[in-house]
Design a protein around this motif. Structure first.
Motif, PDB file in Angstrom:
ATOM      1  N   HIS A 241      44.610  28.370  39.899  1.00 45.44           N
ATOM      2  CA  HIS A 241      44.329  26.783  39.581  1.00 45.44           C
ATOM      3  C   HIS A 241      44.530  26.881  38.112  1.00 45.44           C
ATOM      4  CE1 HIS A 241      42.544  22.812  39.283  1.00 45.44           C
ATOM      5  NE2 HIS A 241      41.766  23.399  38.144  1.00 45.44           N
ATOM      6  N   ILE A 242      45.591  26.277  37.743  1.00 43.48           N
ATOM      7  CA  ILE A 242      46.198  26.203  36.152  1.00 43.48           C
ATOM      8  C   ILE A 242      46.342  27.656  35.818  1.00 43.48           C
ATOM      9  CG2 ILE A 242      46.096  24.866  34.119  1.00 43.48           C
ATOM     10  CD1 ILE A 242      44.059  23.317  35.306  1.00 43.48           C
ATOM     11  N   GLY A 243      46.595  28.647  36.450  1.00 47.89           N
ATOM     12  CA  GLY A 243      46.870  30.102  36.259  1.00 47.89           C
ATOM     13  C   GLY A 243      46.043  30.836  37.235  1.00 47.89           C
ATOM     14  N   PHE A 244      45.816  32.212  36.869  1.00 41.37           N
ATOM     15  CA  PHE A 244      45.317  33.070  37.797  1.00 41.37           C
ATOM     16  C   PHE A 244      43.607  33.183  37.344  1.00 41.37           C
ATOM     17  CE2 PHE A 244      49.644  34.966  37.407  1.00 41.37           C
ATOM     18  CZ  PHE A 244      49.928  34.665  38.714  1.00 41.37           C
ATOM     19  N   ASN A 245      42.864  33.076  38.408  1.00 42.55           N
ATOM     20  CA  ASN A 245      41.553  33.382  38.226  1.00 42.55           C
ATOM     21  C   ASN A 245      40.975  34.690  39.141  1.00 42.55           C
ATOM     22  OD1 ASN A 245      40.756  30.651  36.659  1.00 42.55           O
ATOM     23  ND2 ASN A 245      41.940  30.082  38.789  1.00 42.55           N
ATOM     24  N   LYS A 246      40.700  35.702  38.647  1.00 39.84           N
ATOM     25  CA  LYS A 246      40.286  36.760  39.164  1.00 39.84           C
ATOM     26  C   LYS A 246      39.318  36.664  40.165  1.00 39.84           C
ATOM     27  CE  LYS A 246      40.348  41.870  37.840  1.00 39.84           C
ATOM     28  NZ  LYS A 246      40.215  42.911  36.882  1.00 39.84           N
ATOM     29  N   GLY A 247      39.477  37.362  41.343  1.00 39.20           N
ATOM     30  CA  GLY A 247      38.443  37.455  42.310  1.00 39.20           C
ATOM     31  C   GLY A 247      38.077  38.983  42.755  1.00 39.20           C
ATOM     32  N   ASN A 248      37.626  39.111  43.773  1.00 44.56           N
ATOM     33  CA  ASN A 248      37.046  40.509  44.286  1.00 44.56           C
ATOM     34  C   ASN A 248      38.289  41.460  44.554  1.00 44.56           C
ATOM     35  OD1 ASN A 248      37.408  38.910  46.710  1.00 44.56           O
ATOM     36  ND2 ASN A 248      36.960  40.695  47.619  1.00 44.56           N
ATOM     37  N   ALA A 249      38.173  42.667  44.420  1.00 41.99           N
ATOM     38  CA  ALA A 249      39.053  43.740  44.824  1.00 41.99           C
ATOM     39  C   ALA A 249      38.704  44.225  46.002  1.00 41.99           C
ATOM     40  CB  ALA A 249      39.104  44.580  43.714  1.00 41.99           C
ATOM     41  N   ILE A 250      39.743  44.635  46.817  1.00 40.75           N
ATOM     42  CA  ILE A 250      39.606  45.413  48.149  1.00 40.75           C
ATOM     43  C   ILE A 250      39.841  46.777  47.769  1.00 40.75           C
ATOM     44  CG2 ILE A 250      40.379  45.483  50.435  1.00 40.75           C
ATOM     45  CD1 ILE A 250      40.898  42.618  50.712  1.00 40.75           C
ATOM     46  N   LYS A 251      38.918  47.580  48.046  1.00 42.02           N
ATOM     47  CA  LYS A 251      39.459  49.360  47.883  1.00 42.02           C
ATOM     48  C   LYS A 251      40.069  49.705  49.140  1.00 42.02           C
ATOM     49  CE  LYS A 251      35.435  50.132  44.886  1.00 42.02           C
ATOM     50  NZ  LYS A 251      34.226  51.061  44.537  1.00 42.02           N
TER      51      LYS A 251
END
Length: 449
Positions: A268-278
């Motif tokens: 949304h108007i760029g990257f917004n960091k979410g969760n990471a999958i190990k």
């Protein structure tokens, strides 16, 4: 065995395109009473062999694939045999090769006594191995070589009520017929290097609707979001290691592969960091389809499907023939129907198509490949491959037949590395792995005319 041979020939009866090659093959066959047709896969070896049988009546020839089938030869009745895929079909089968070596002298004796004629089809690596193992046996001396361009043309029998039948694992999109009249035209270049970067190297990218590209930059270990319309870098995120495989997800989300994890973002108007999958193991590539993530692992070569929470749903184990190749599944593309996937291995100059059960559907090895990288599967069934060290982009059918160069140096293409398609505008993007930093910093844009 005779009935099986007749059925096999009818299934593979096509018109061989190269008249010159056909004449040379017939000349050698008449002179030596033996012929080995060698070449890469899908170049027309079987087509040529079946054409060579046209001068014989049914009942006087056999098509055999295993050394044990030799017992079906009836000298005095069987005039010619065709041995298909001597030494192995997809790769060298040492056990099969040794069994054929044991039959070699017996078959050669029948040829010398004028009791039998032999036609053999063989891939080049298998032929070289057989020649070494047989110490240049004279039976392996009469050869004709086919190139990737020696293609076959499907025999049209529509007026007689027959249609081209495809293996059940292929879809109608796979009947794609390369349209030689269509060409990709160079439009312009897009600069994707930011002002504060010294160098730039785009290794992978994907479309983000309606008019943006997400791409990974190996030089500064970053993920970039670029607006195509105004050629502006909207956002840039740097990581602790080189990112790879930006993959578009539903609901304006994006996944990117990092060592040990799949990092998720919302856009949304760029990257917004979410969760990471190990991840457990060395993951080389990811893709998304059928509402799951596919993660490709090396040693052993397996594919795991994951949900968005990182839970493992299933494991696809690649068949033993693929395992034996020791491939590195770094460059992956999902077919449009999500029923199979393509693998490009730059180390072995190899392309594979594999179904969701892990079985090989098609293989394209060497055949002019030189460090192939990204691969693109289109909705019409065509496949595009970045043939990096040859400075070309190849186009072929889903089964890797009818390969042709569609972009090259004359189209301002140098060391193509990543490739992406914008379907709404019918535009293709190609990045460069050139040693020239100015070329690496730009994407080439092409449109189909």
């Amino acid at each position: 065995m005779q009935d099986q041979s007749c059925i096999y020939r009818r299934q593979h009866l096509v018109r061989f395109r190269s008249i010159q090659t056909l004449r040379e093959a017939k000349r050698r066959f008449q002179e030596y009473k033996m012929l080995i047709i060698k070449g890469p896969r899908e170049c027309g070896k079987t087509a040529l062999a079946m054409e060579m049988l046209s001068s014989y009546e049914e009942g006087h020839w056999l098509i055999i694939t295993k050394p044990e089938d030799v017992r079906h030869i009836r000298l005095g009745i069987t005039c010619v045999i065709v041995i298909e895929d001597l030494g192995g079909k997809y790769c060298l089968d040492s056990s099969l090769m040794n069994k054929w070596l044991a039959e070699l002298e017996l078959l050669y004796s029948a040829v010398r006594e004028g009791k039998l004629n032999i036609i053999i089809t063989c891939d080049i690596p298998q032929f070289k191995a057989m020649t070494r193992a047989a110490h240049n046996h004279p039976m392996l001396g009469s050869t004709v070589s086919l190139s990737p361009l020696t293609l076959i043309q499907v025999k049209e029998e529509r007026n007689q009520g027959h249609a081209l039948s495809l293996p059940s694992s292929f879809s109608e999109a796979d009947t794609y017929n390369t349209r030689m009249t269509k060409k990709w035209k160079f439009i312009k270049e897009i600069n994707v290097k930011s002002d504060n970067e010294e160098r730039c190297f785009i290794t992978s990218m994907c479309m983000v609707p309606p008019n943006q590209l997400a791409m990974t930059d190996q030089n500064d270990k970053s993920l970039k979001l670029v607006n195509i319309s105004d050629e502006r870098i909207i956002d840039r995120v740097t990581f602790f290691a080189e990112p790879n495989n930006p993959t578009l997800l539903p609901q304006d989300r994006l996944a990117v592969l990092l060592p040990g994890i799949i990092q998720l973002f919302s856009i949304h108007i760029g990257f917004n960091k979410g969760n990471a999958i190990k991840l457990n193991g060395i993951c080389n590539s990811i893709m998304f389809g059928n509402d799951v993530l596919f993660a490709f692992f090396h040693s052993p070569a397996v594919v795991k499907t994951l949900n968005m929470q990182g839970e493992e749903l299933s494991t696809i184990t690649l068949e033993s023939d693929i395992q034996d190749m020791n491939i590195a599944p770094v460059y992956i593309a999902l077919c449009p129907e999500n029923s199979s996937f393509y693998i490009s291995d730059w180390r072995k100059n190899l392309l594979l198509r594999v179904n969701m059960e892990g079985h090989m559907m098609a293989m394209y090895k060497d055949n002019g490949l030189d460090k192939p990288q990204r691969i693109l599967a289109m909705s019409d069934g065509s496949v595009y491959v970045c043939n990096t060290n040859n400075d070309t982009v190849l186009q072929m059918r889903a089964d890797f037949t009818r390969s042709r160069v569609v972009l090259g140096p004359s189209d301002n293409v140098t060391a193509p590395a990543a490739i992406c398609y914008w379907p709404e505008e019918n535009i293709m993007f190609v990045s460069s792995a050139s040693v020239n930093p100015m070329l690496r910093a730009k994407l080439k844009m092409f449109t189909l005319i």
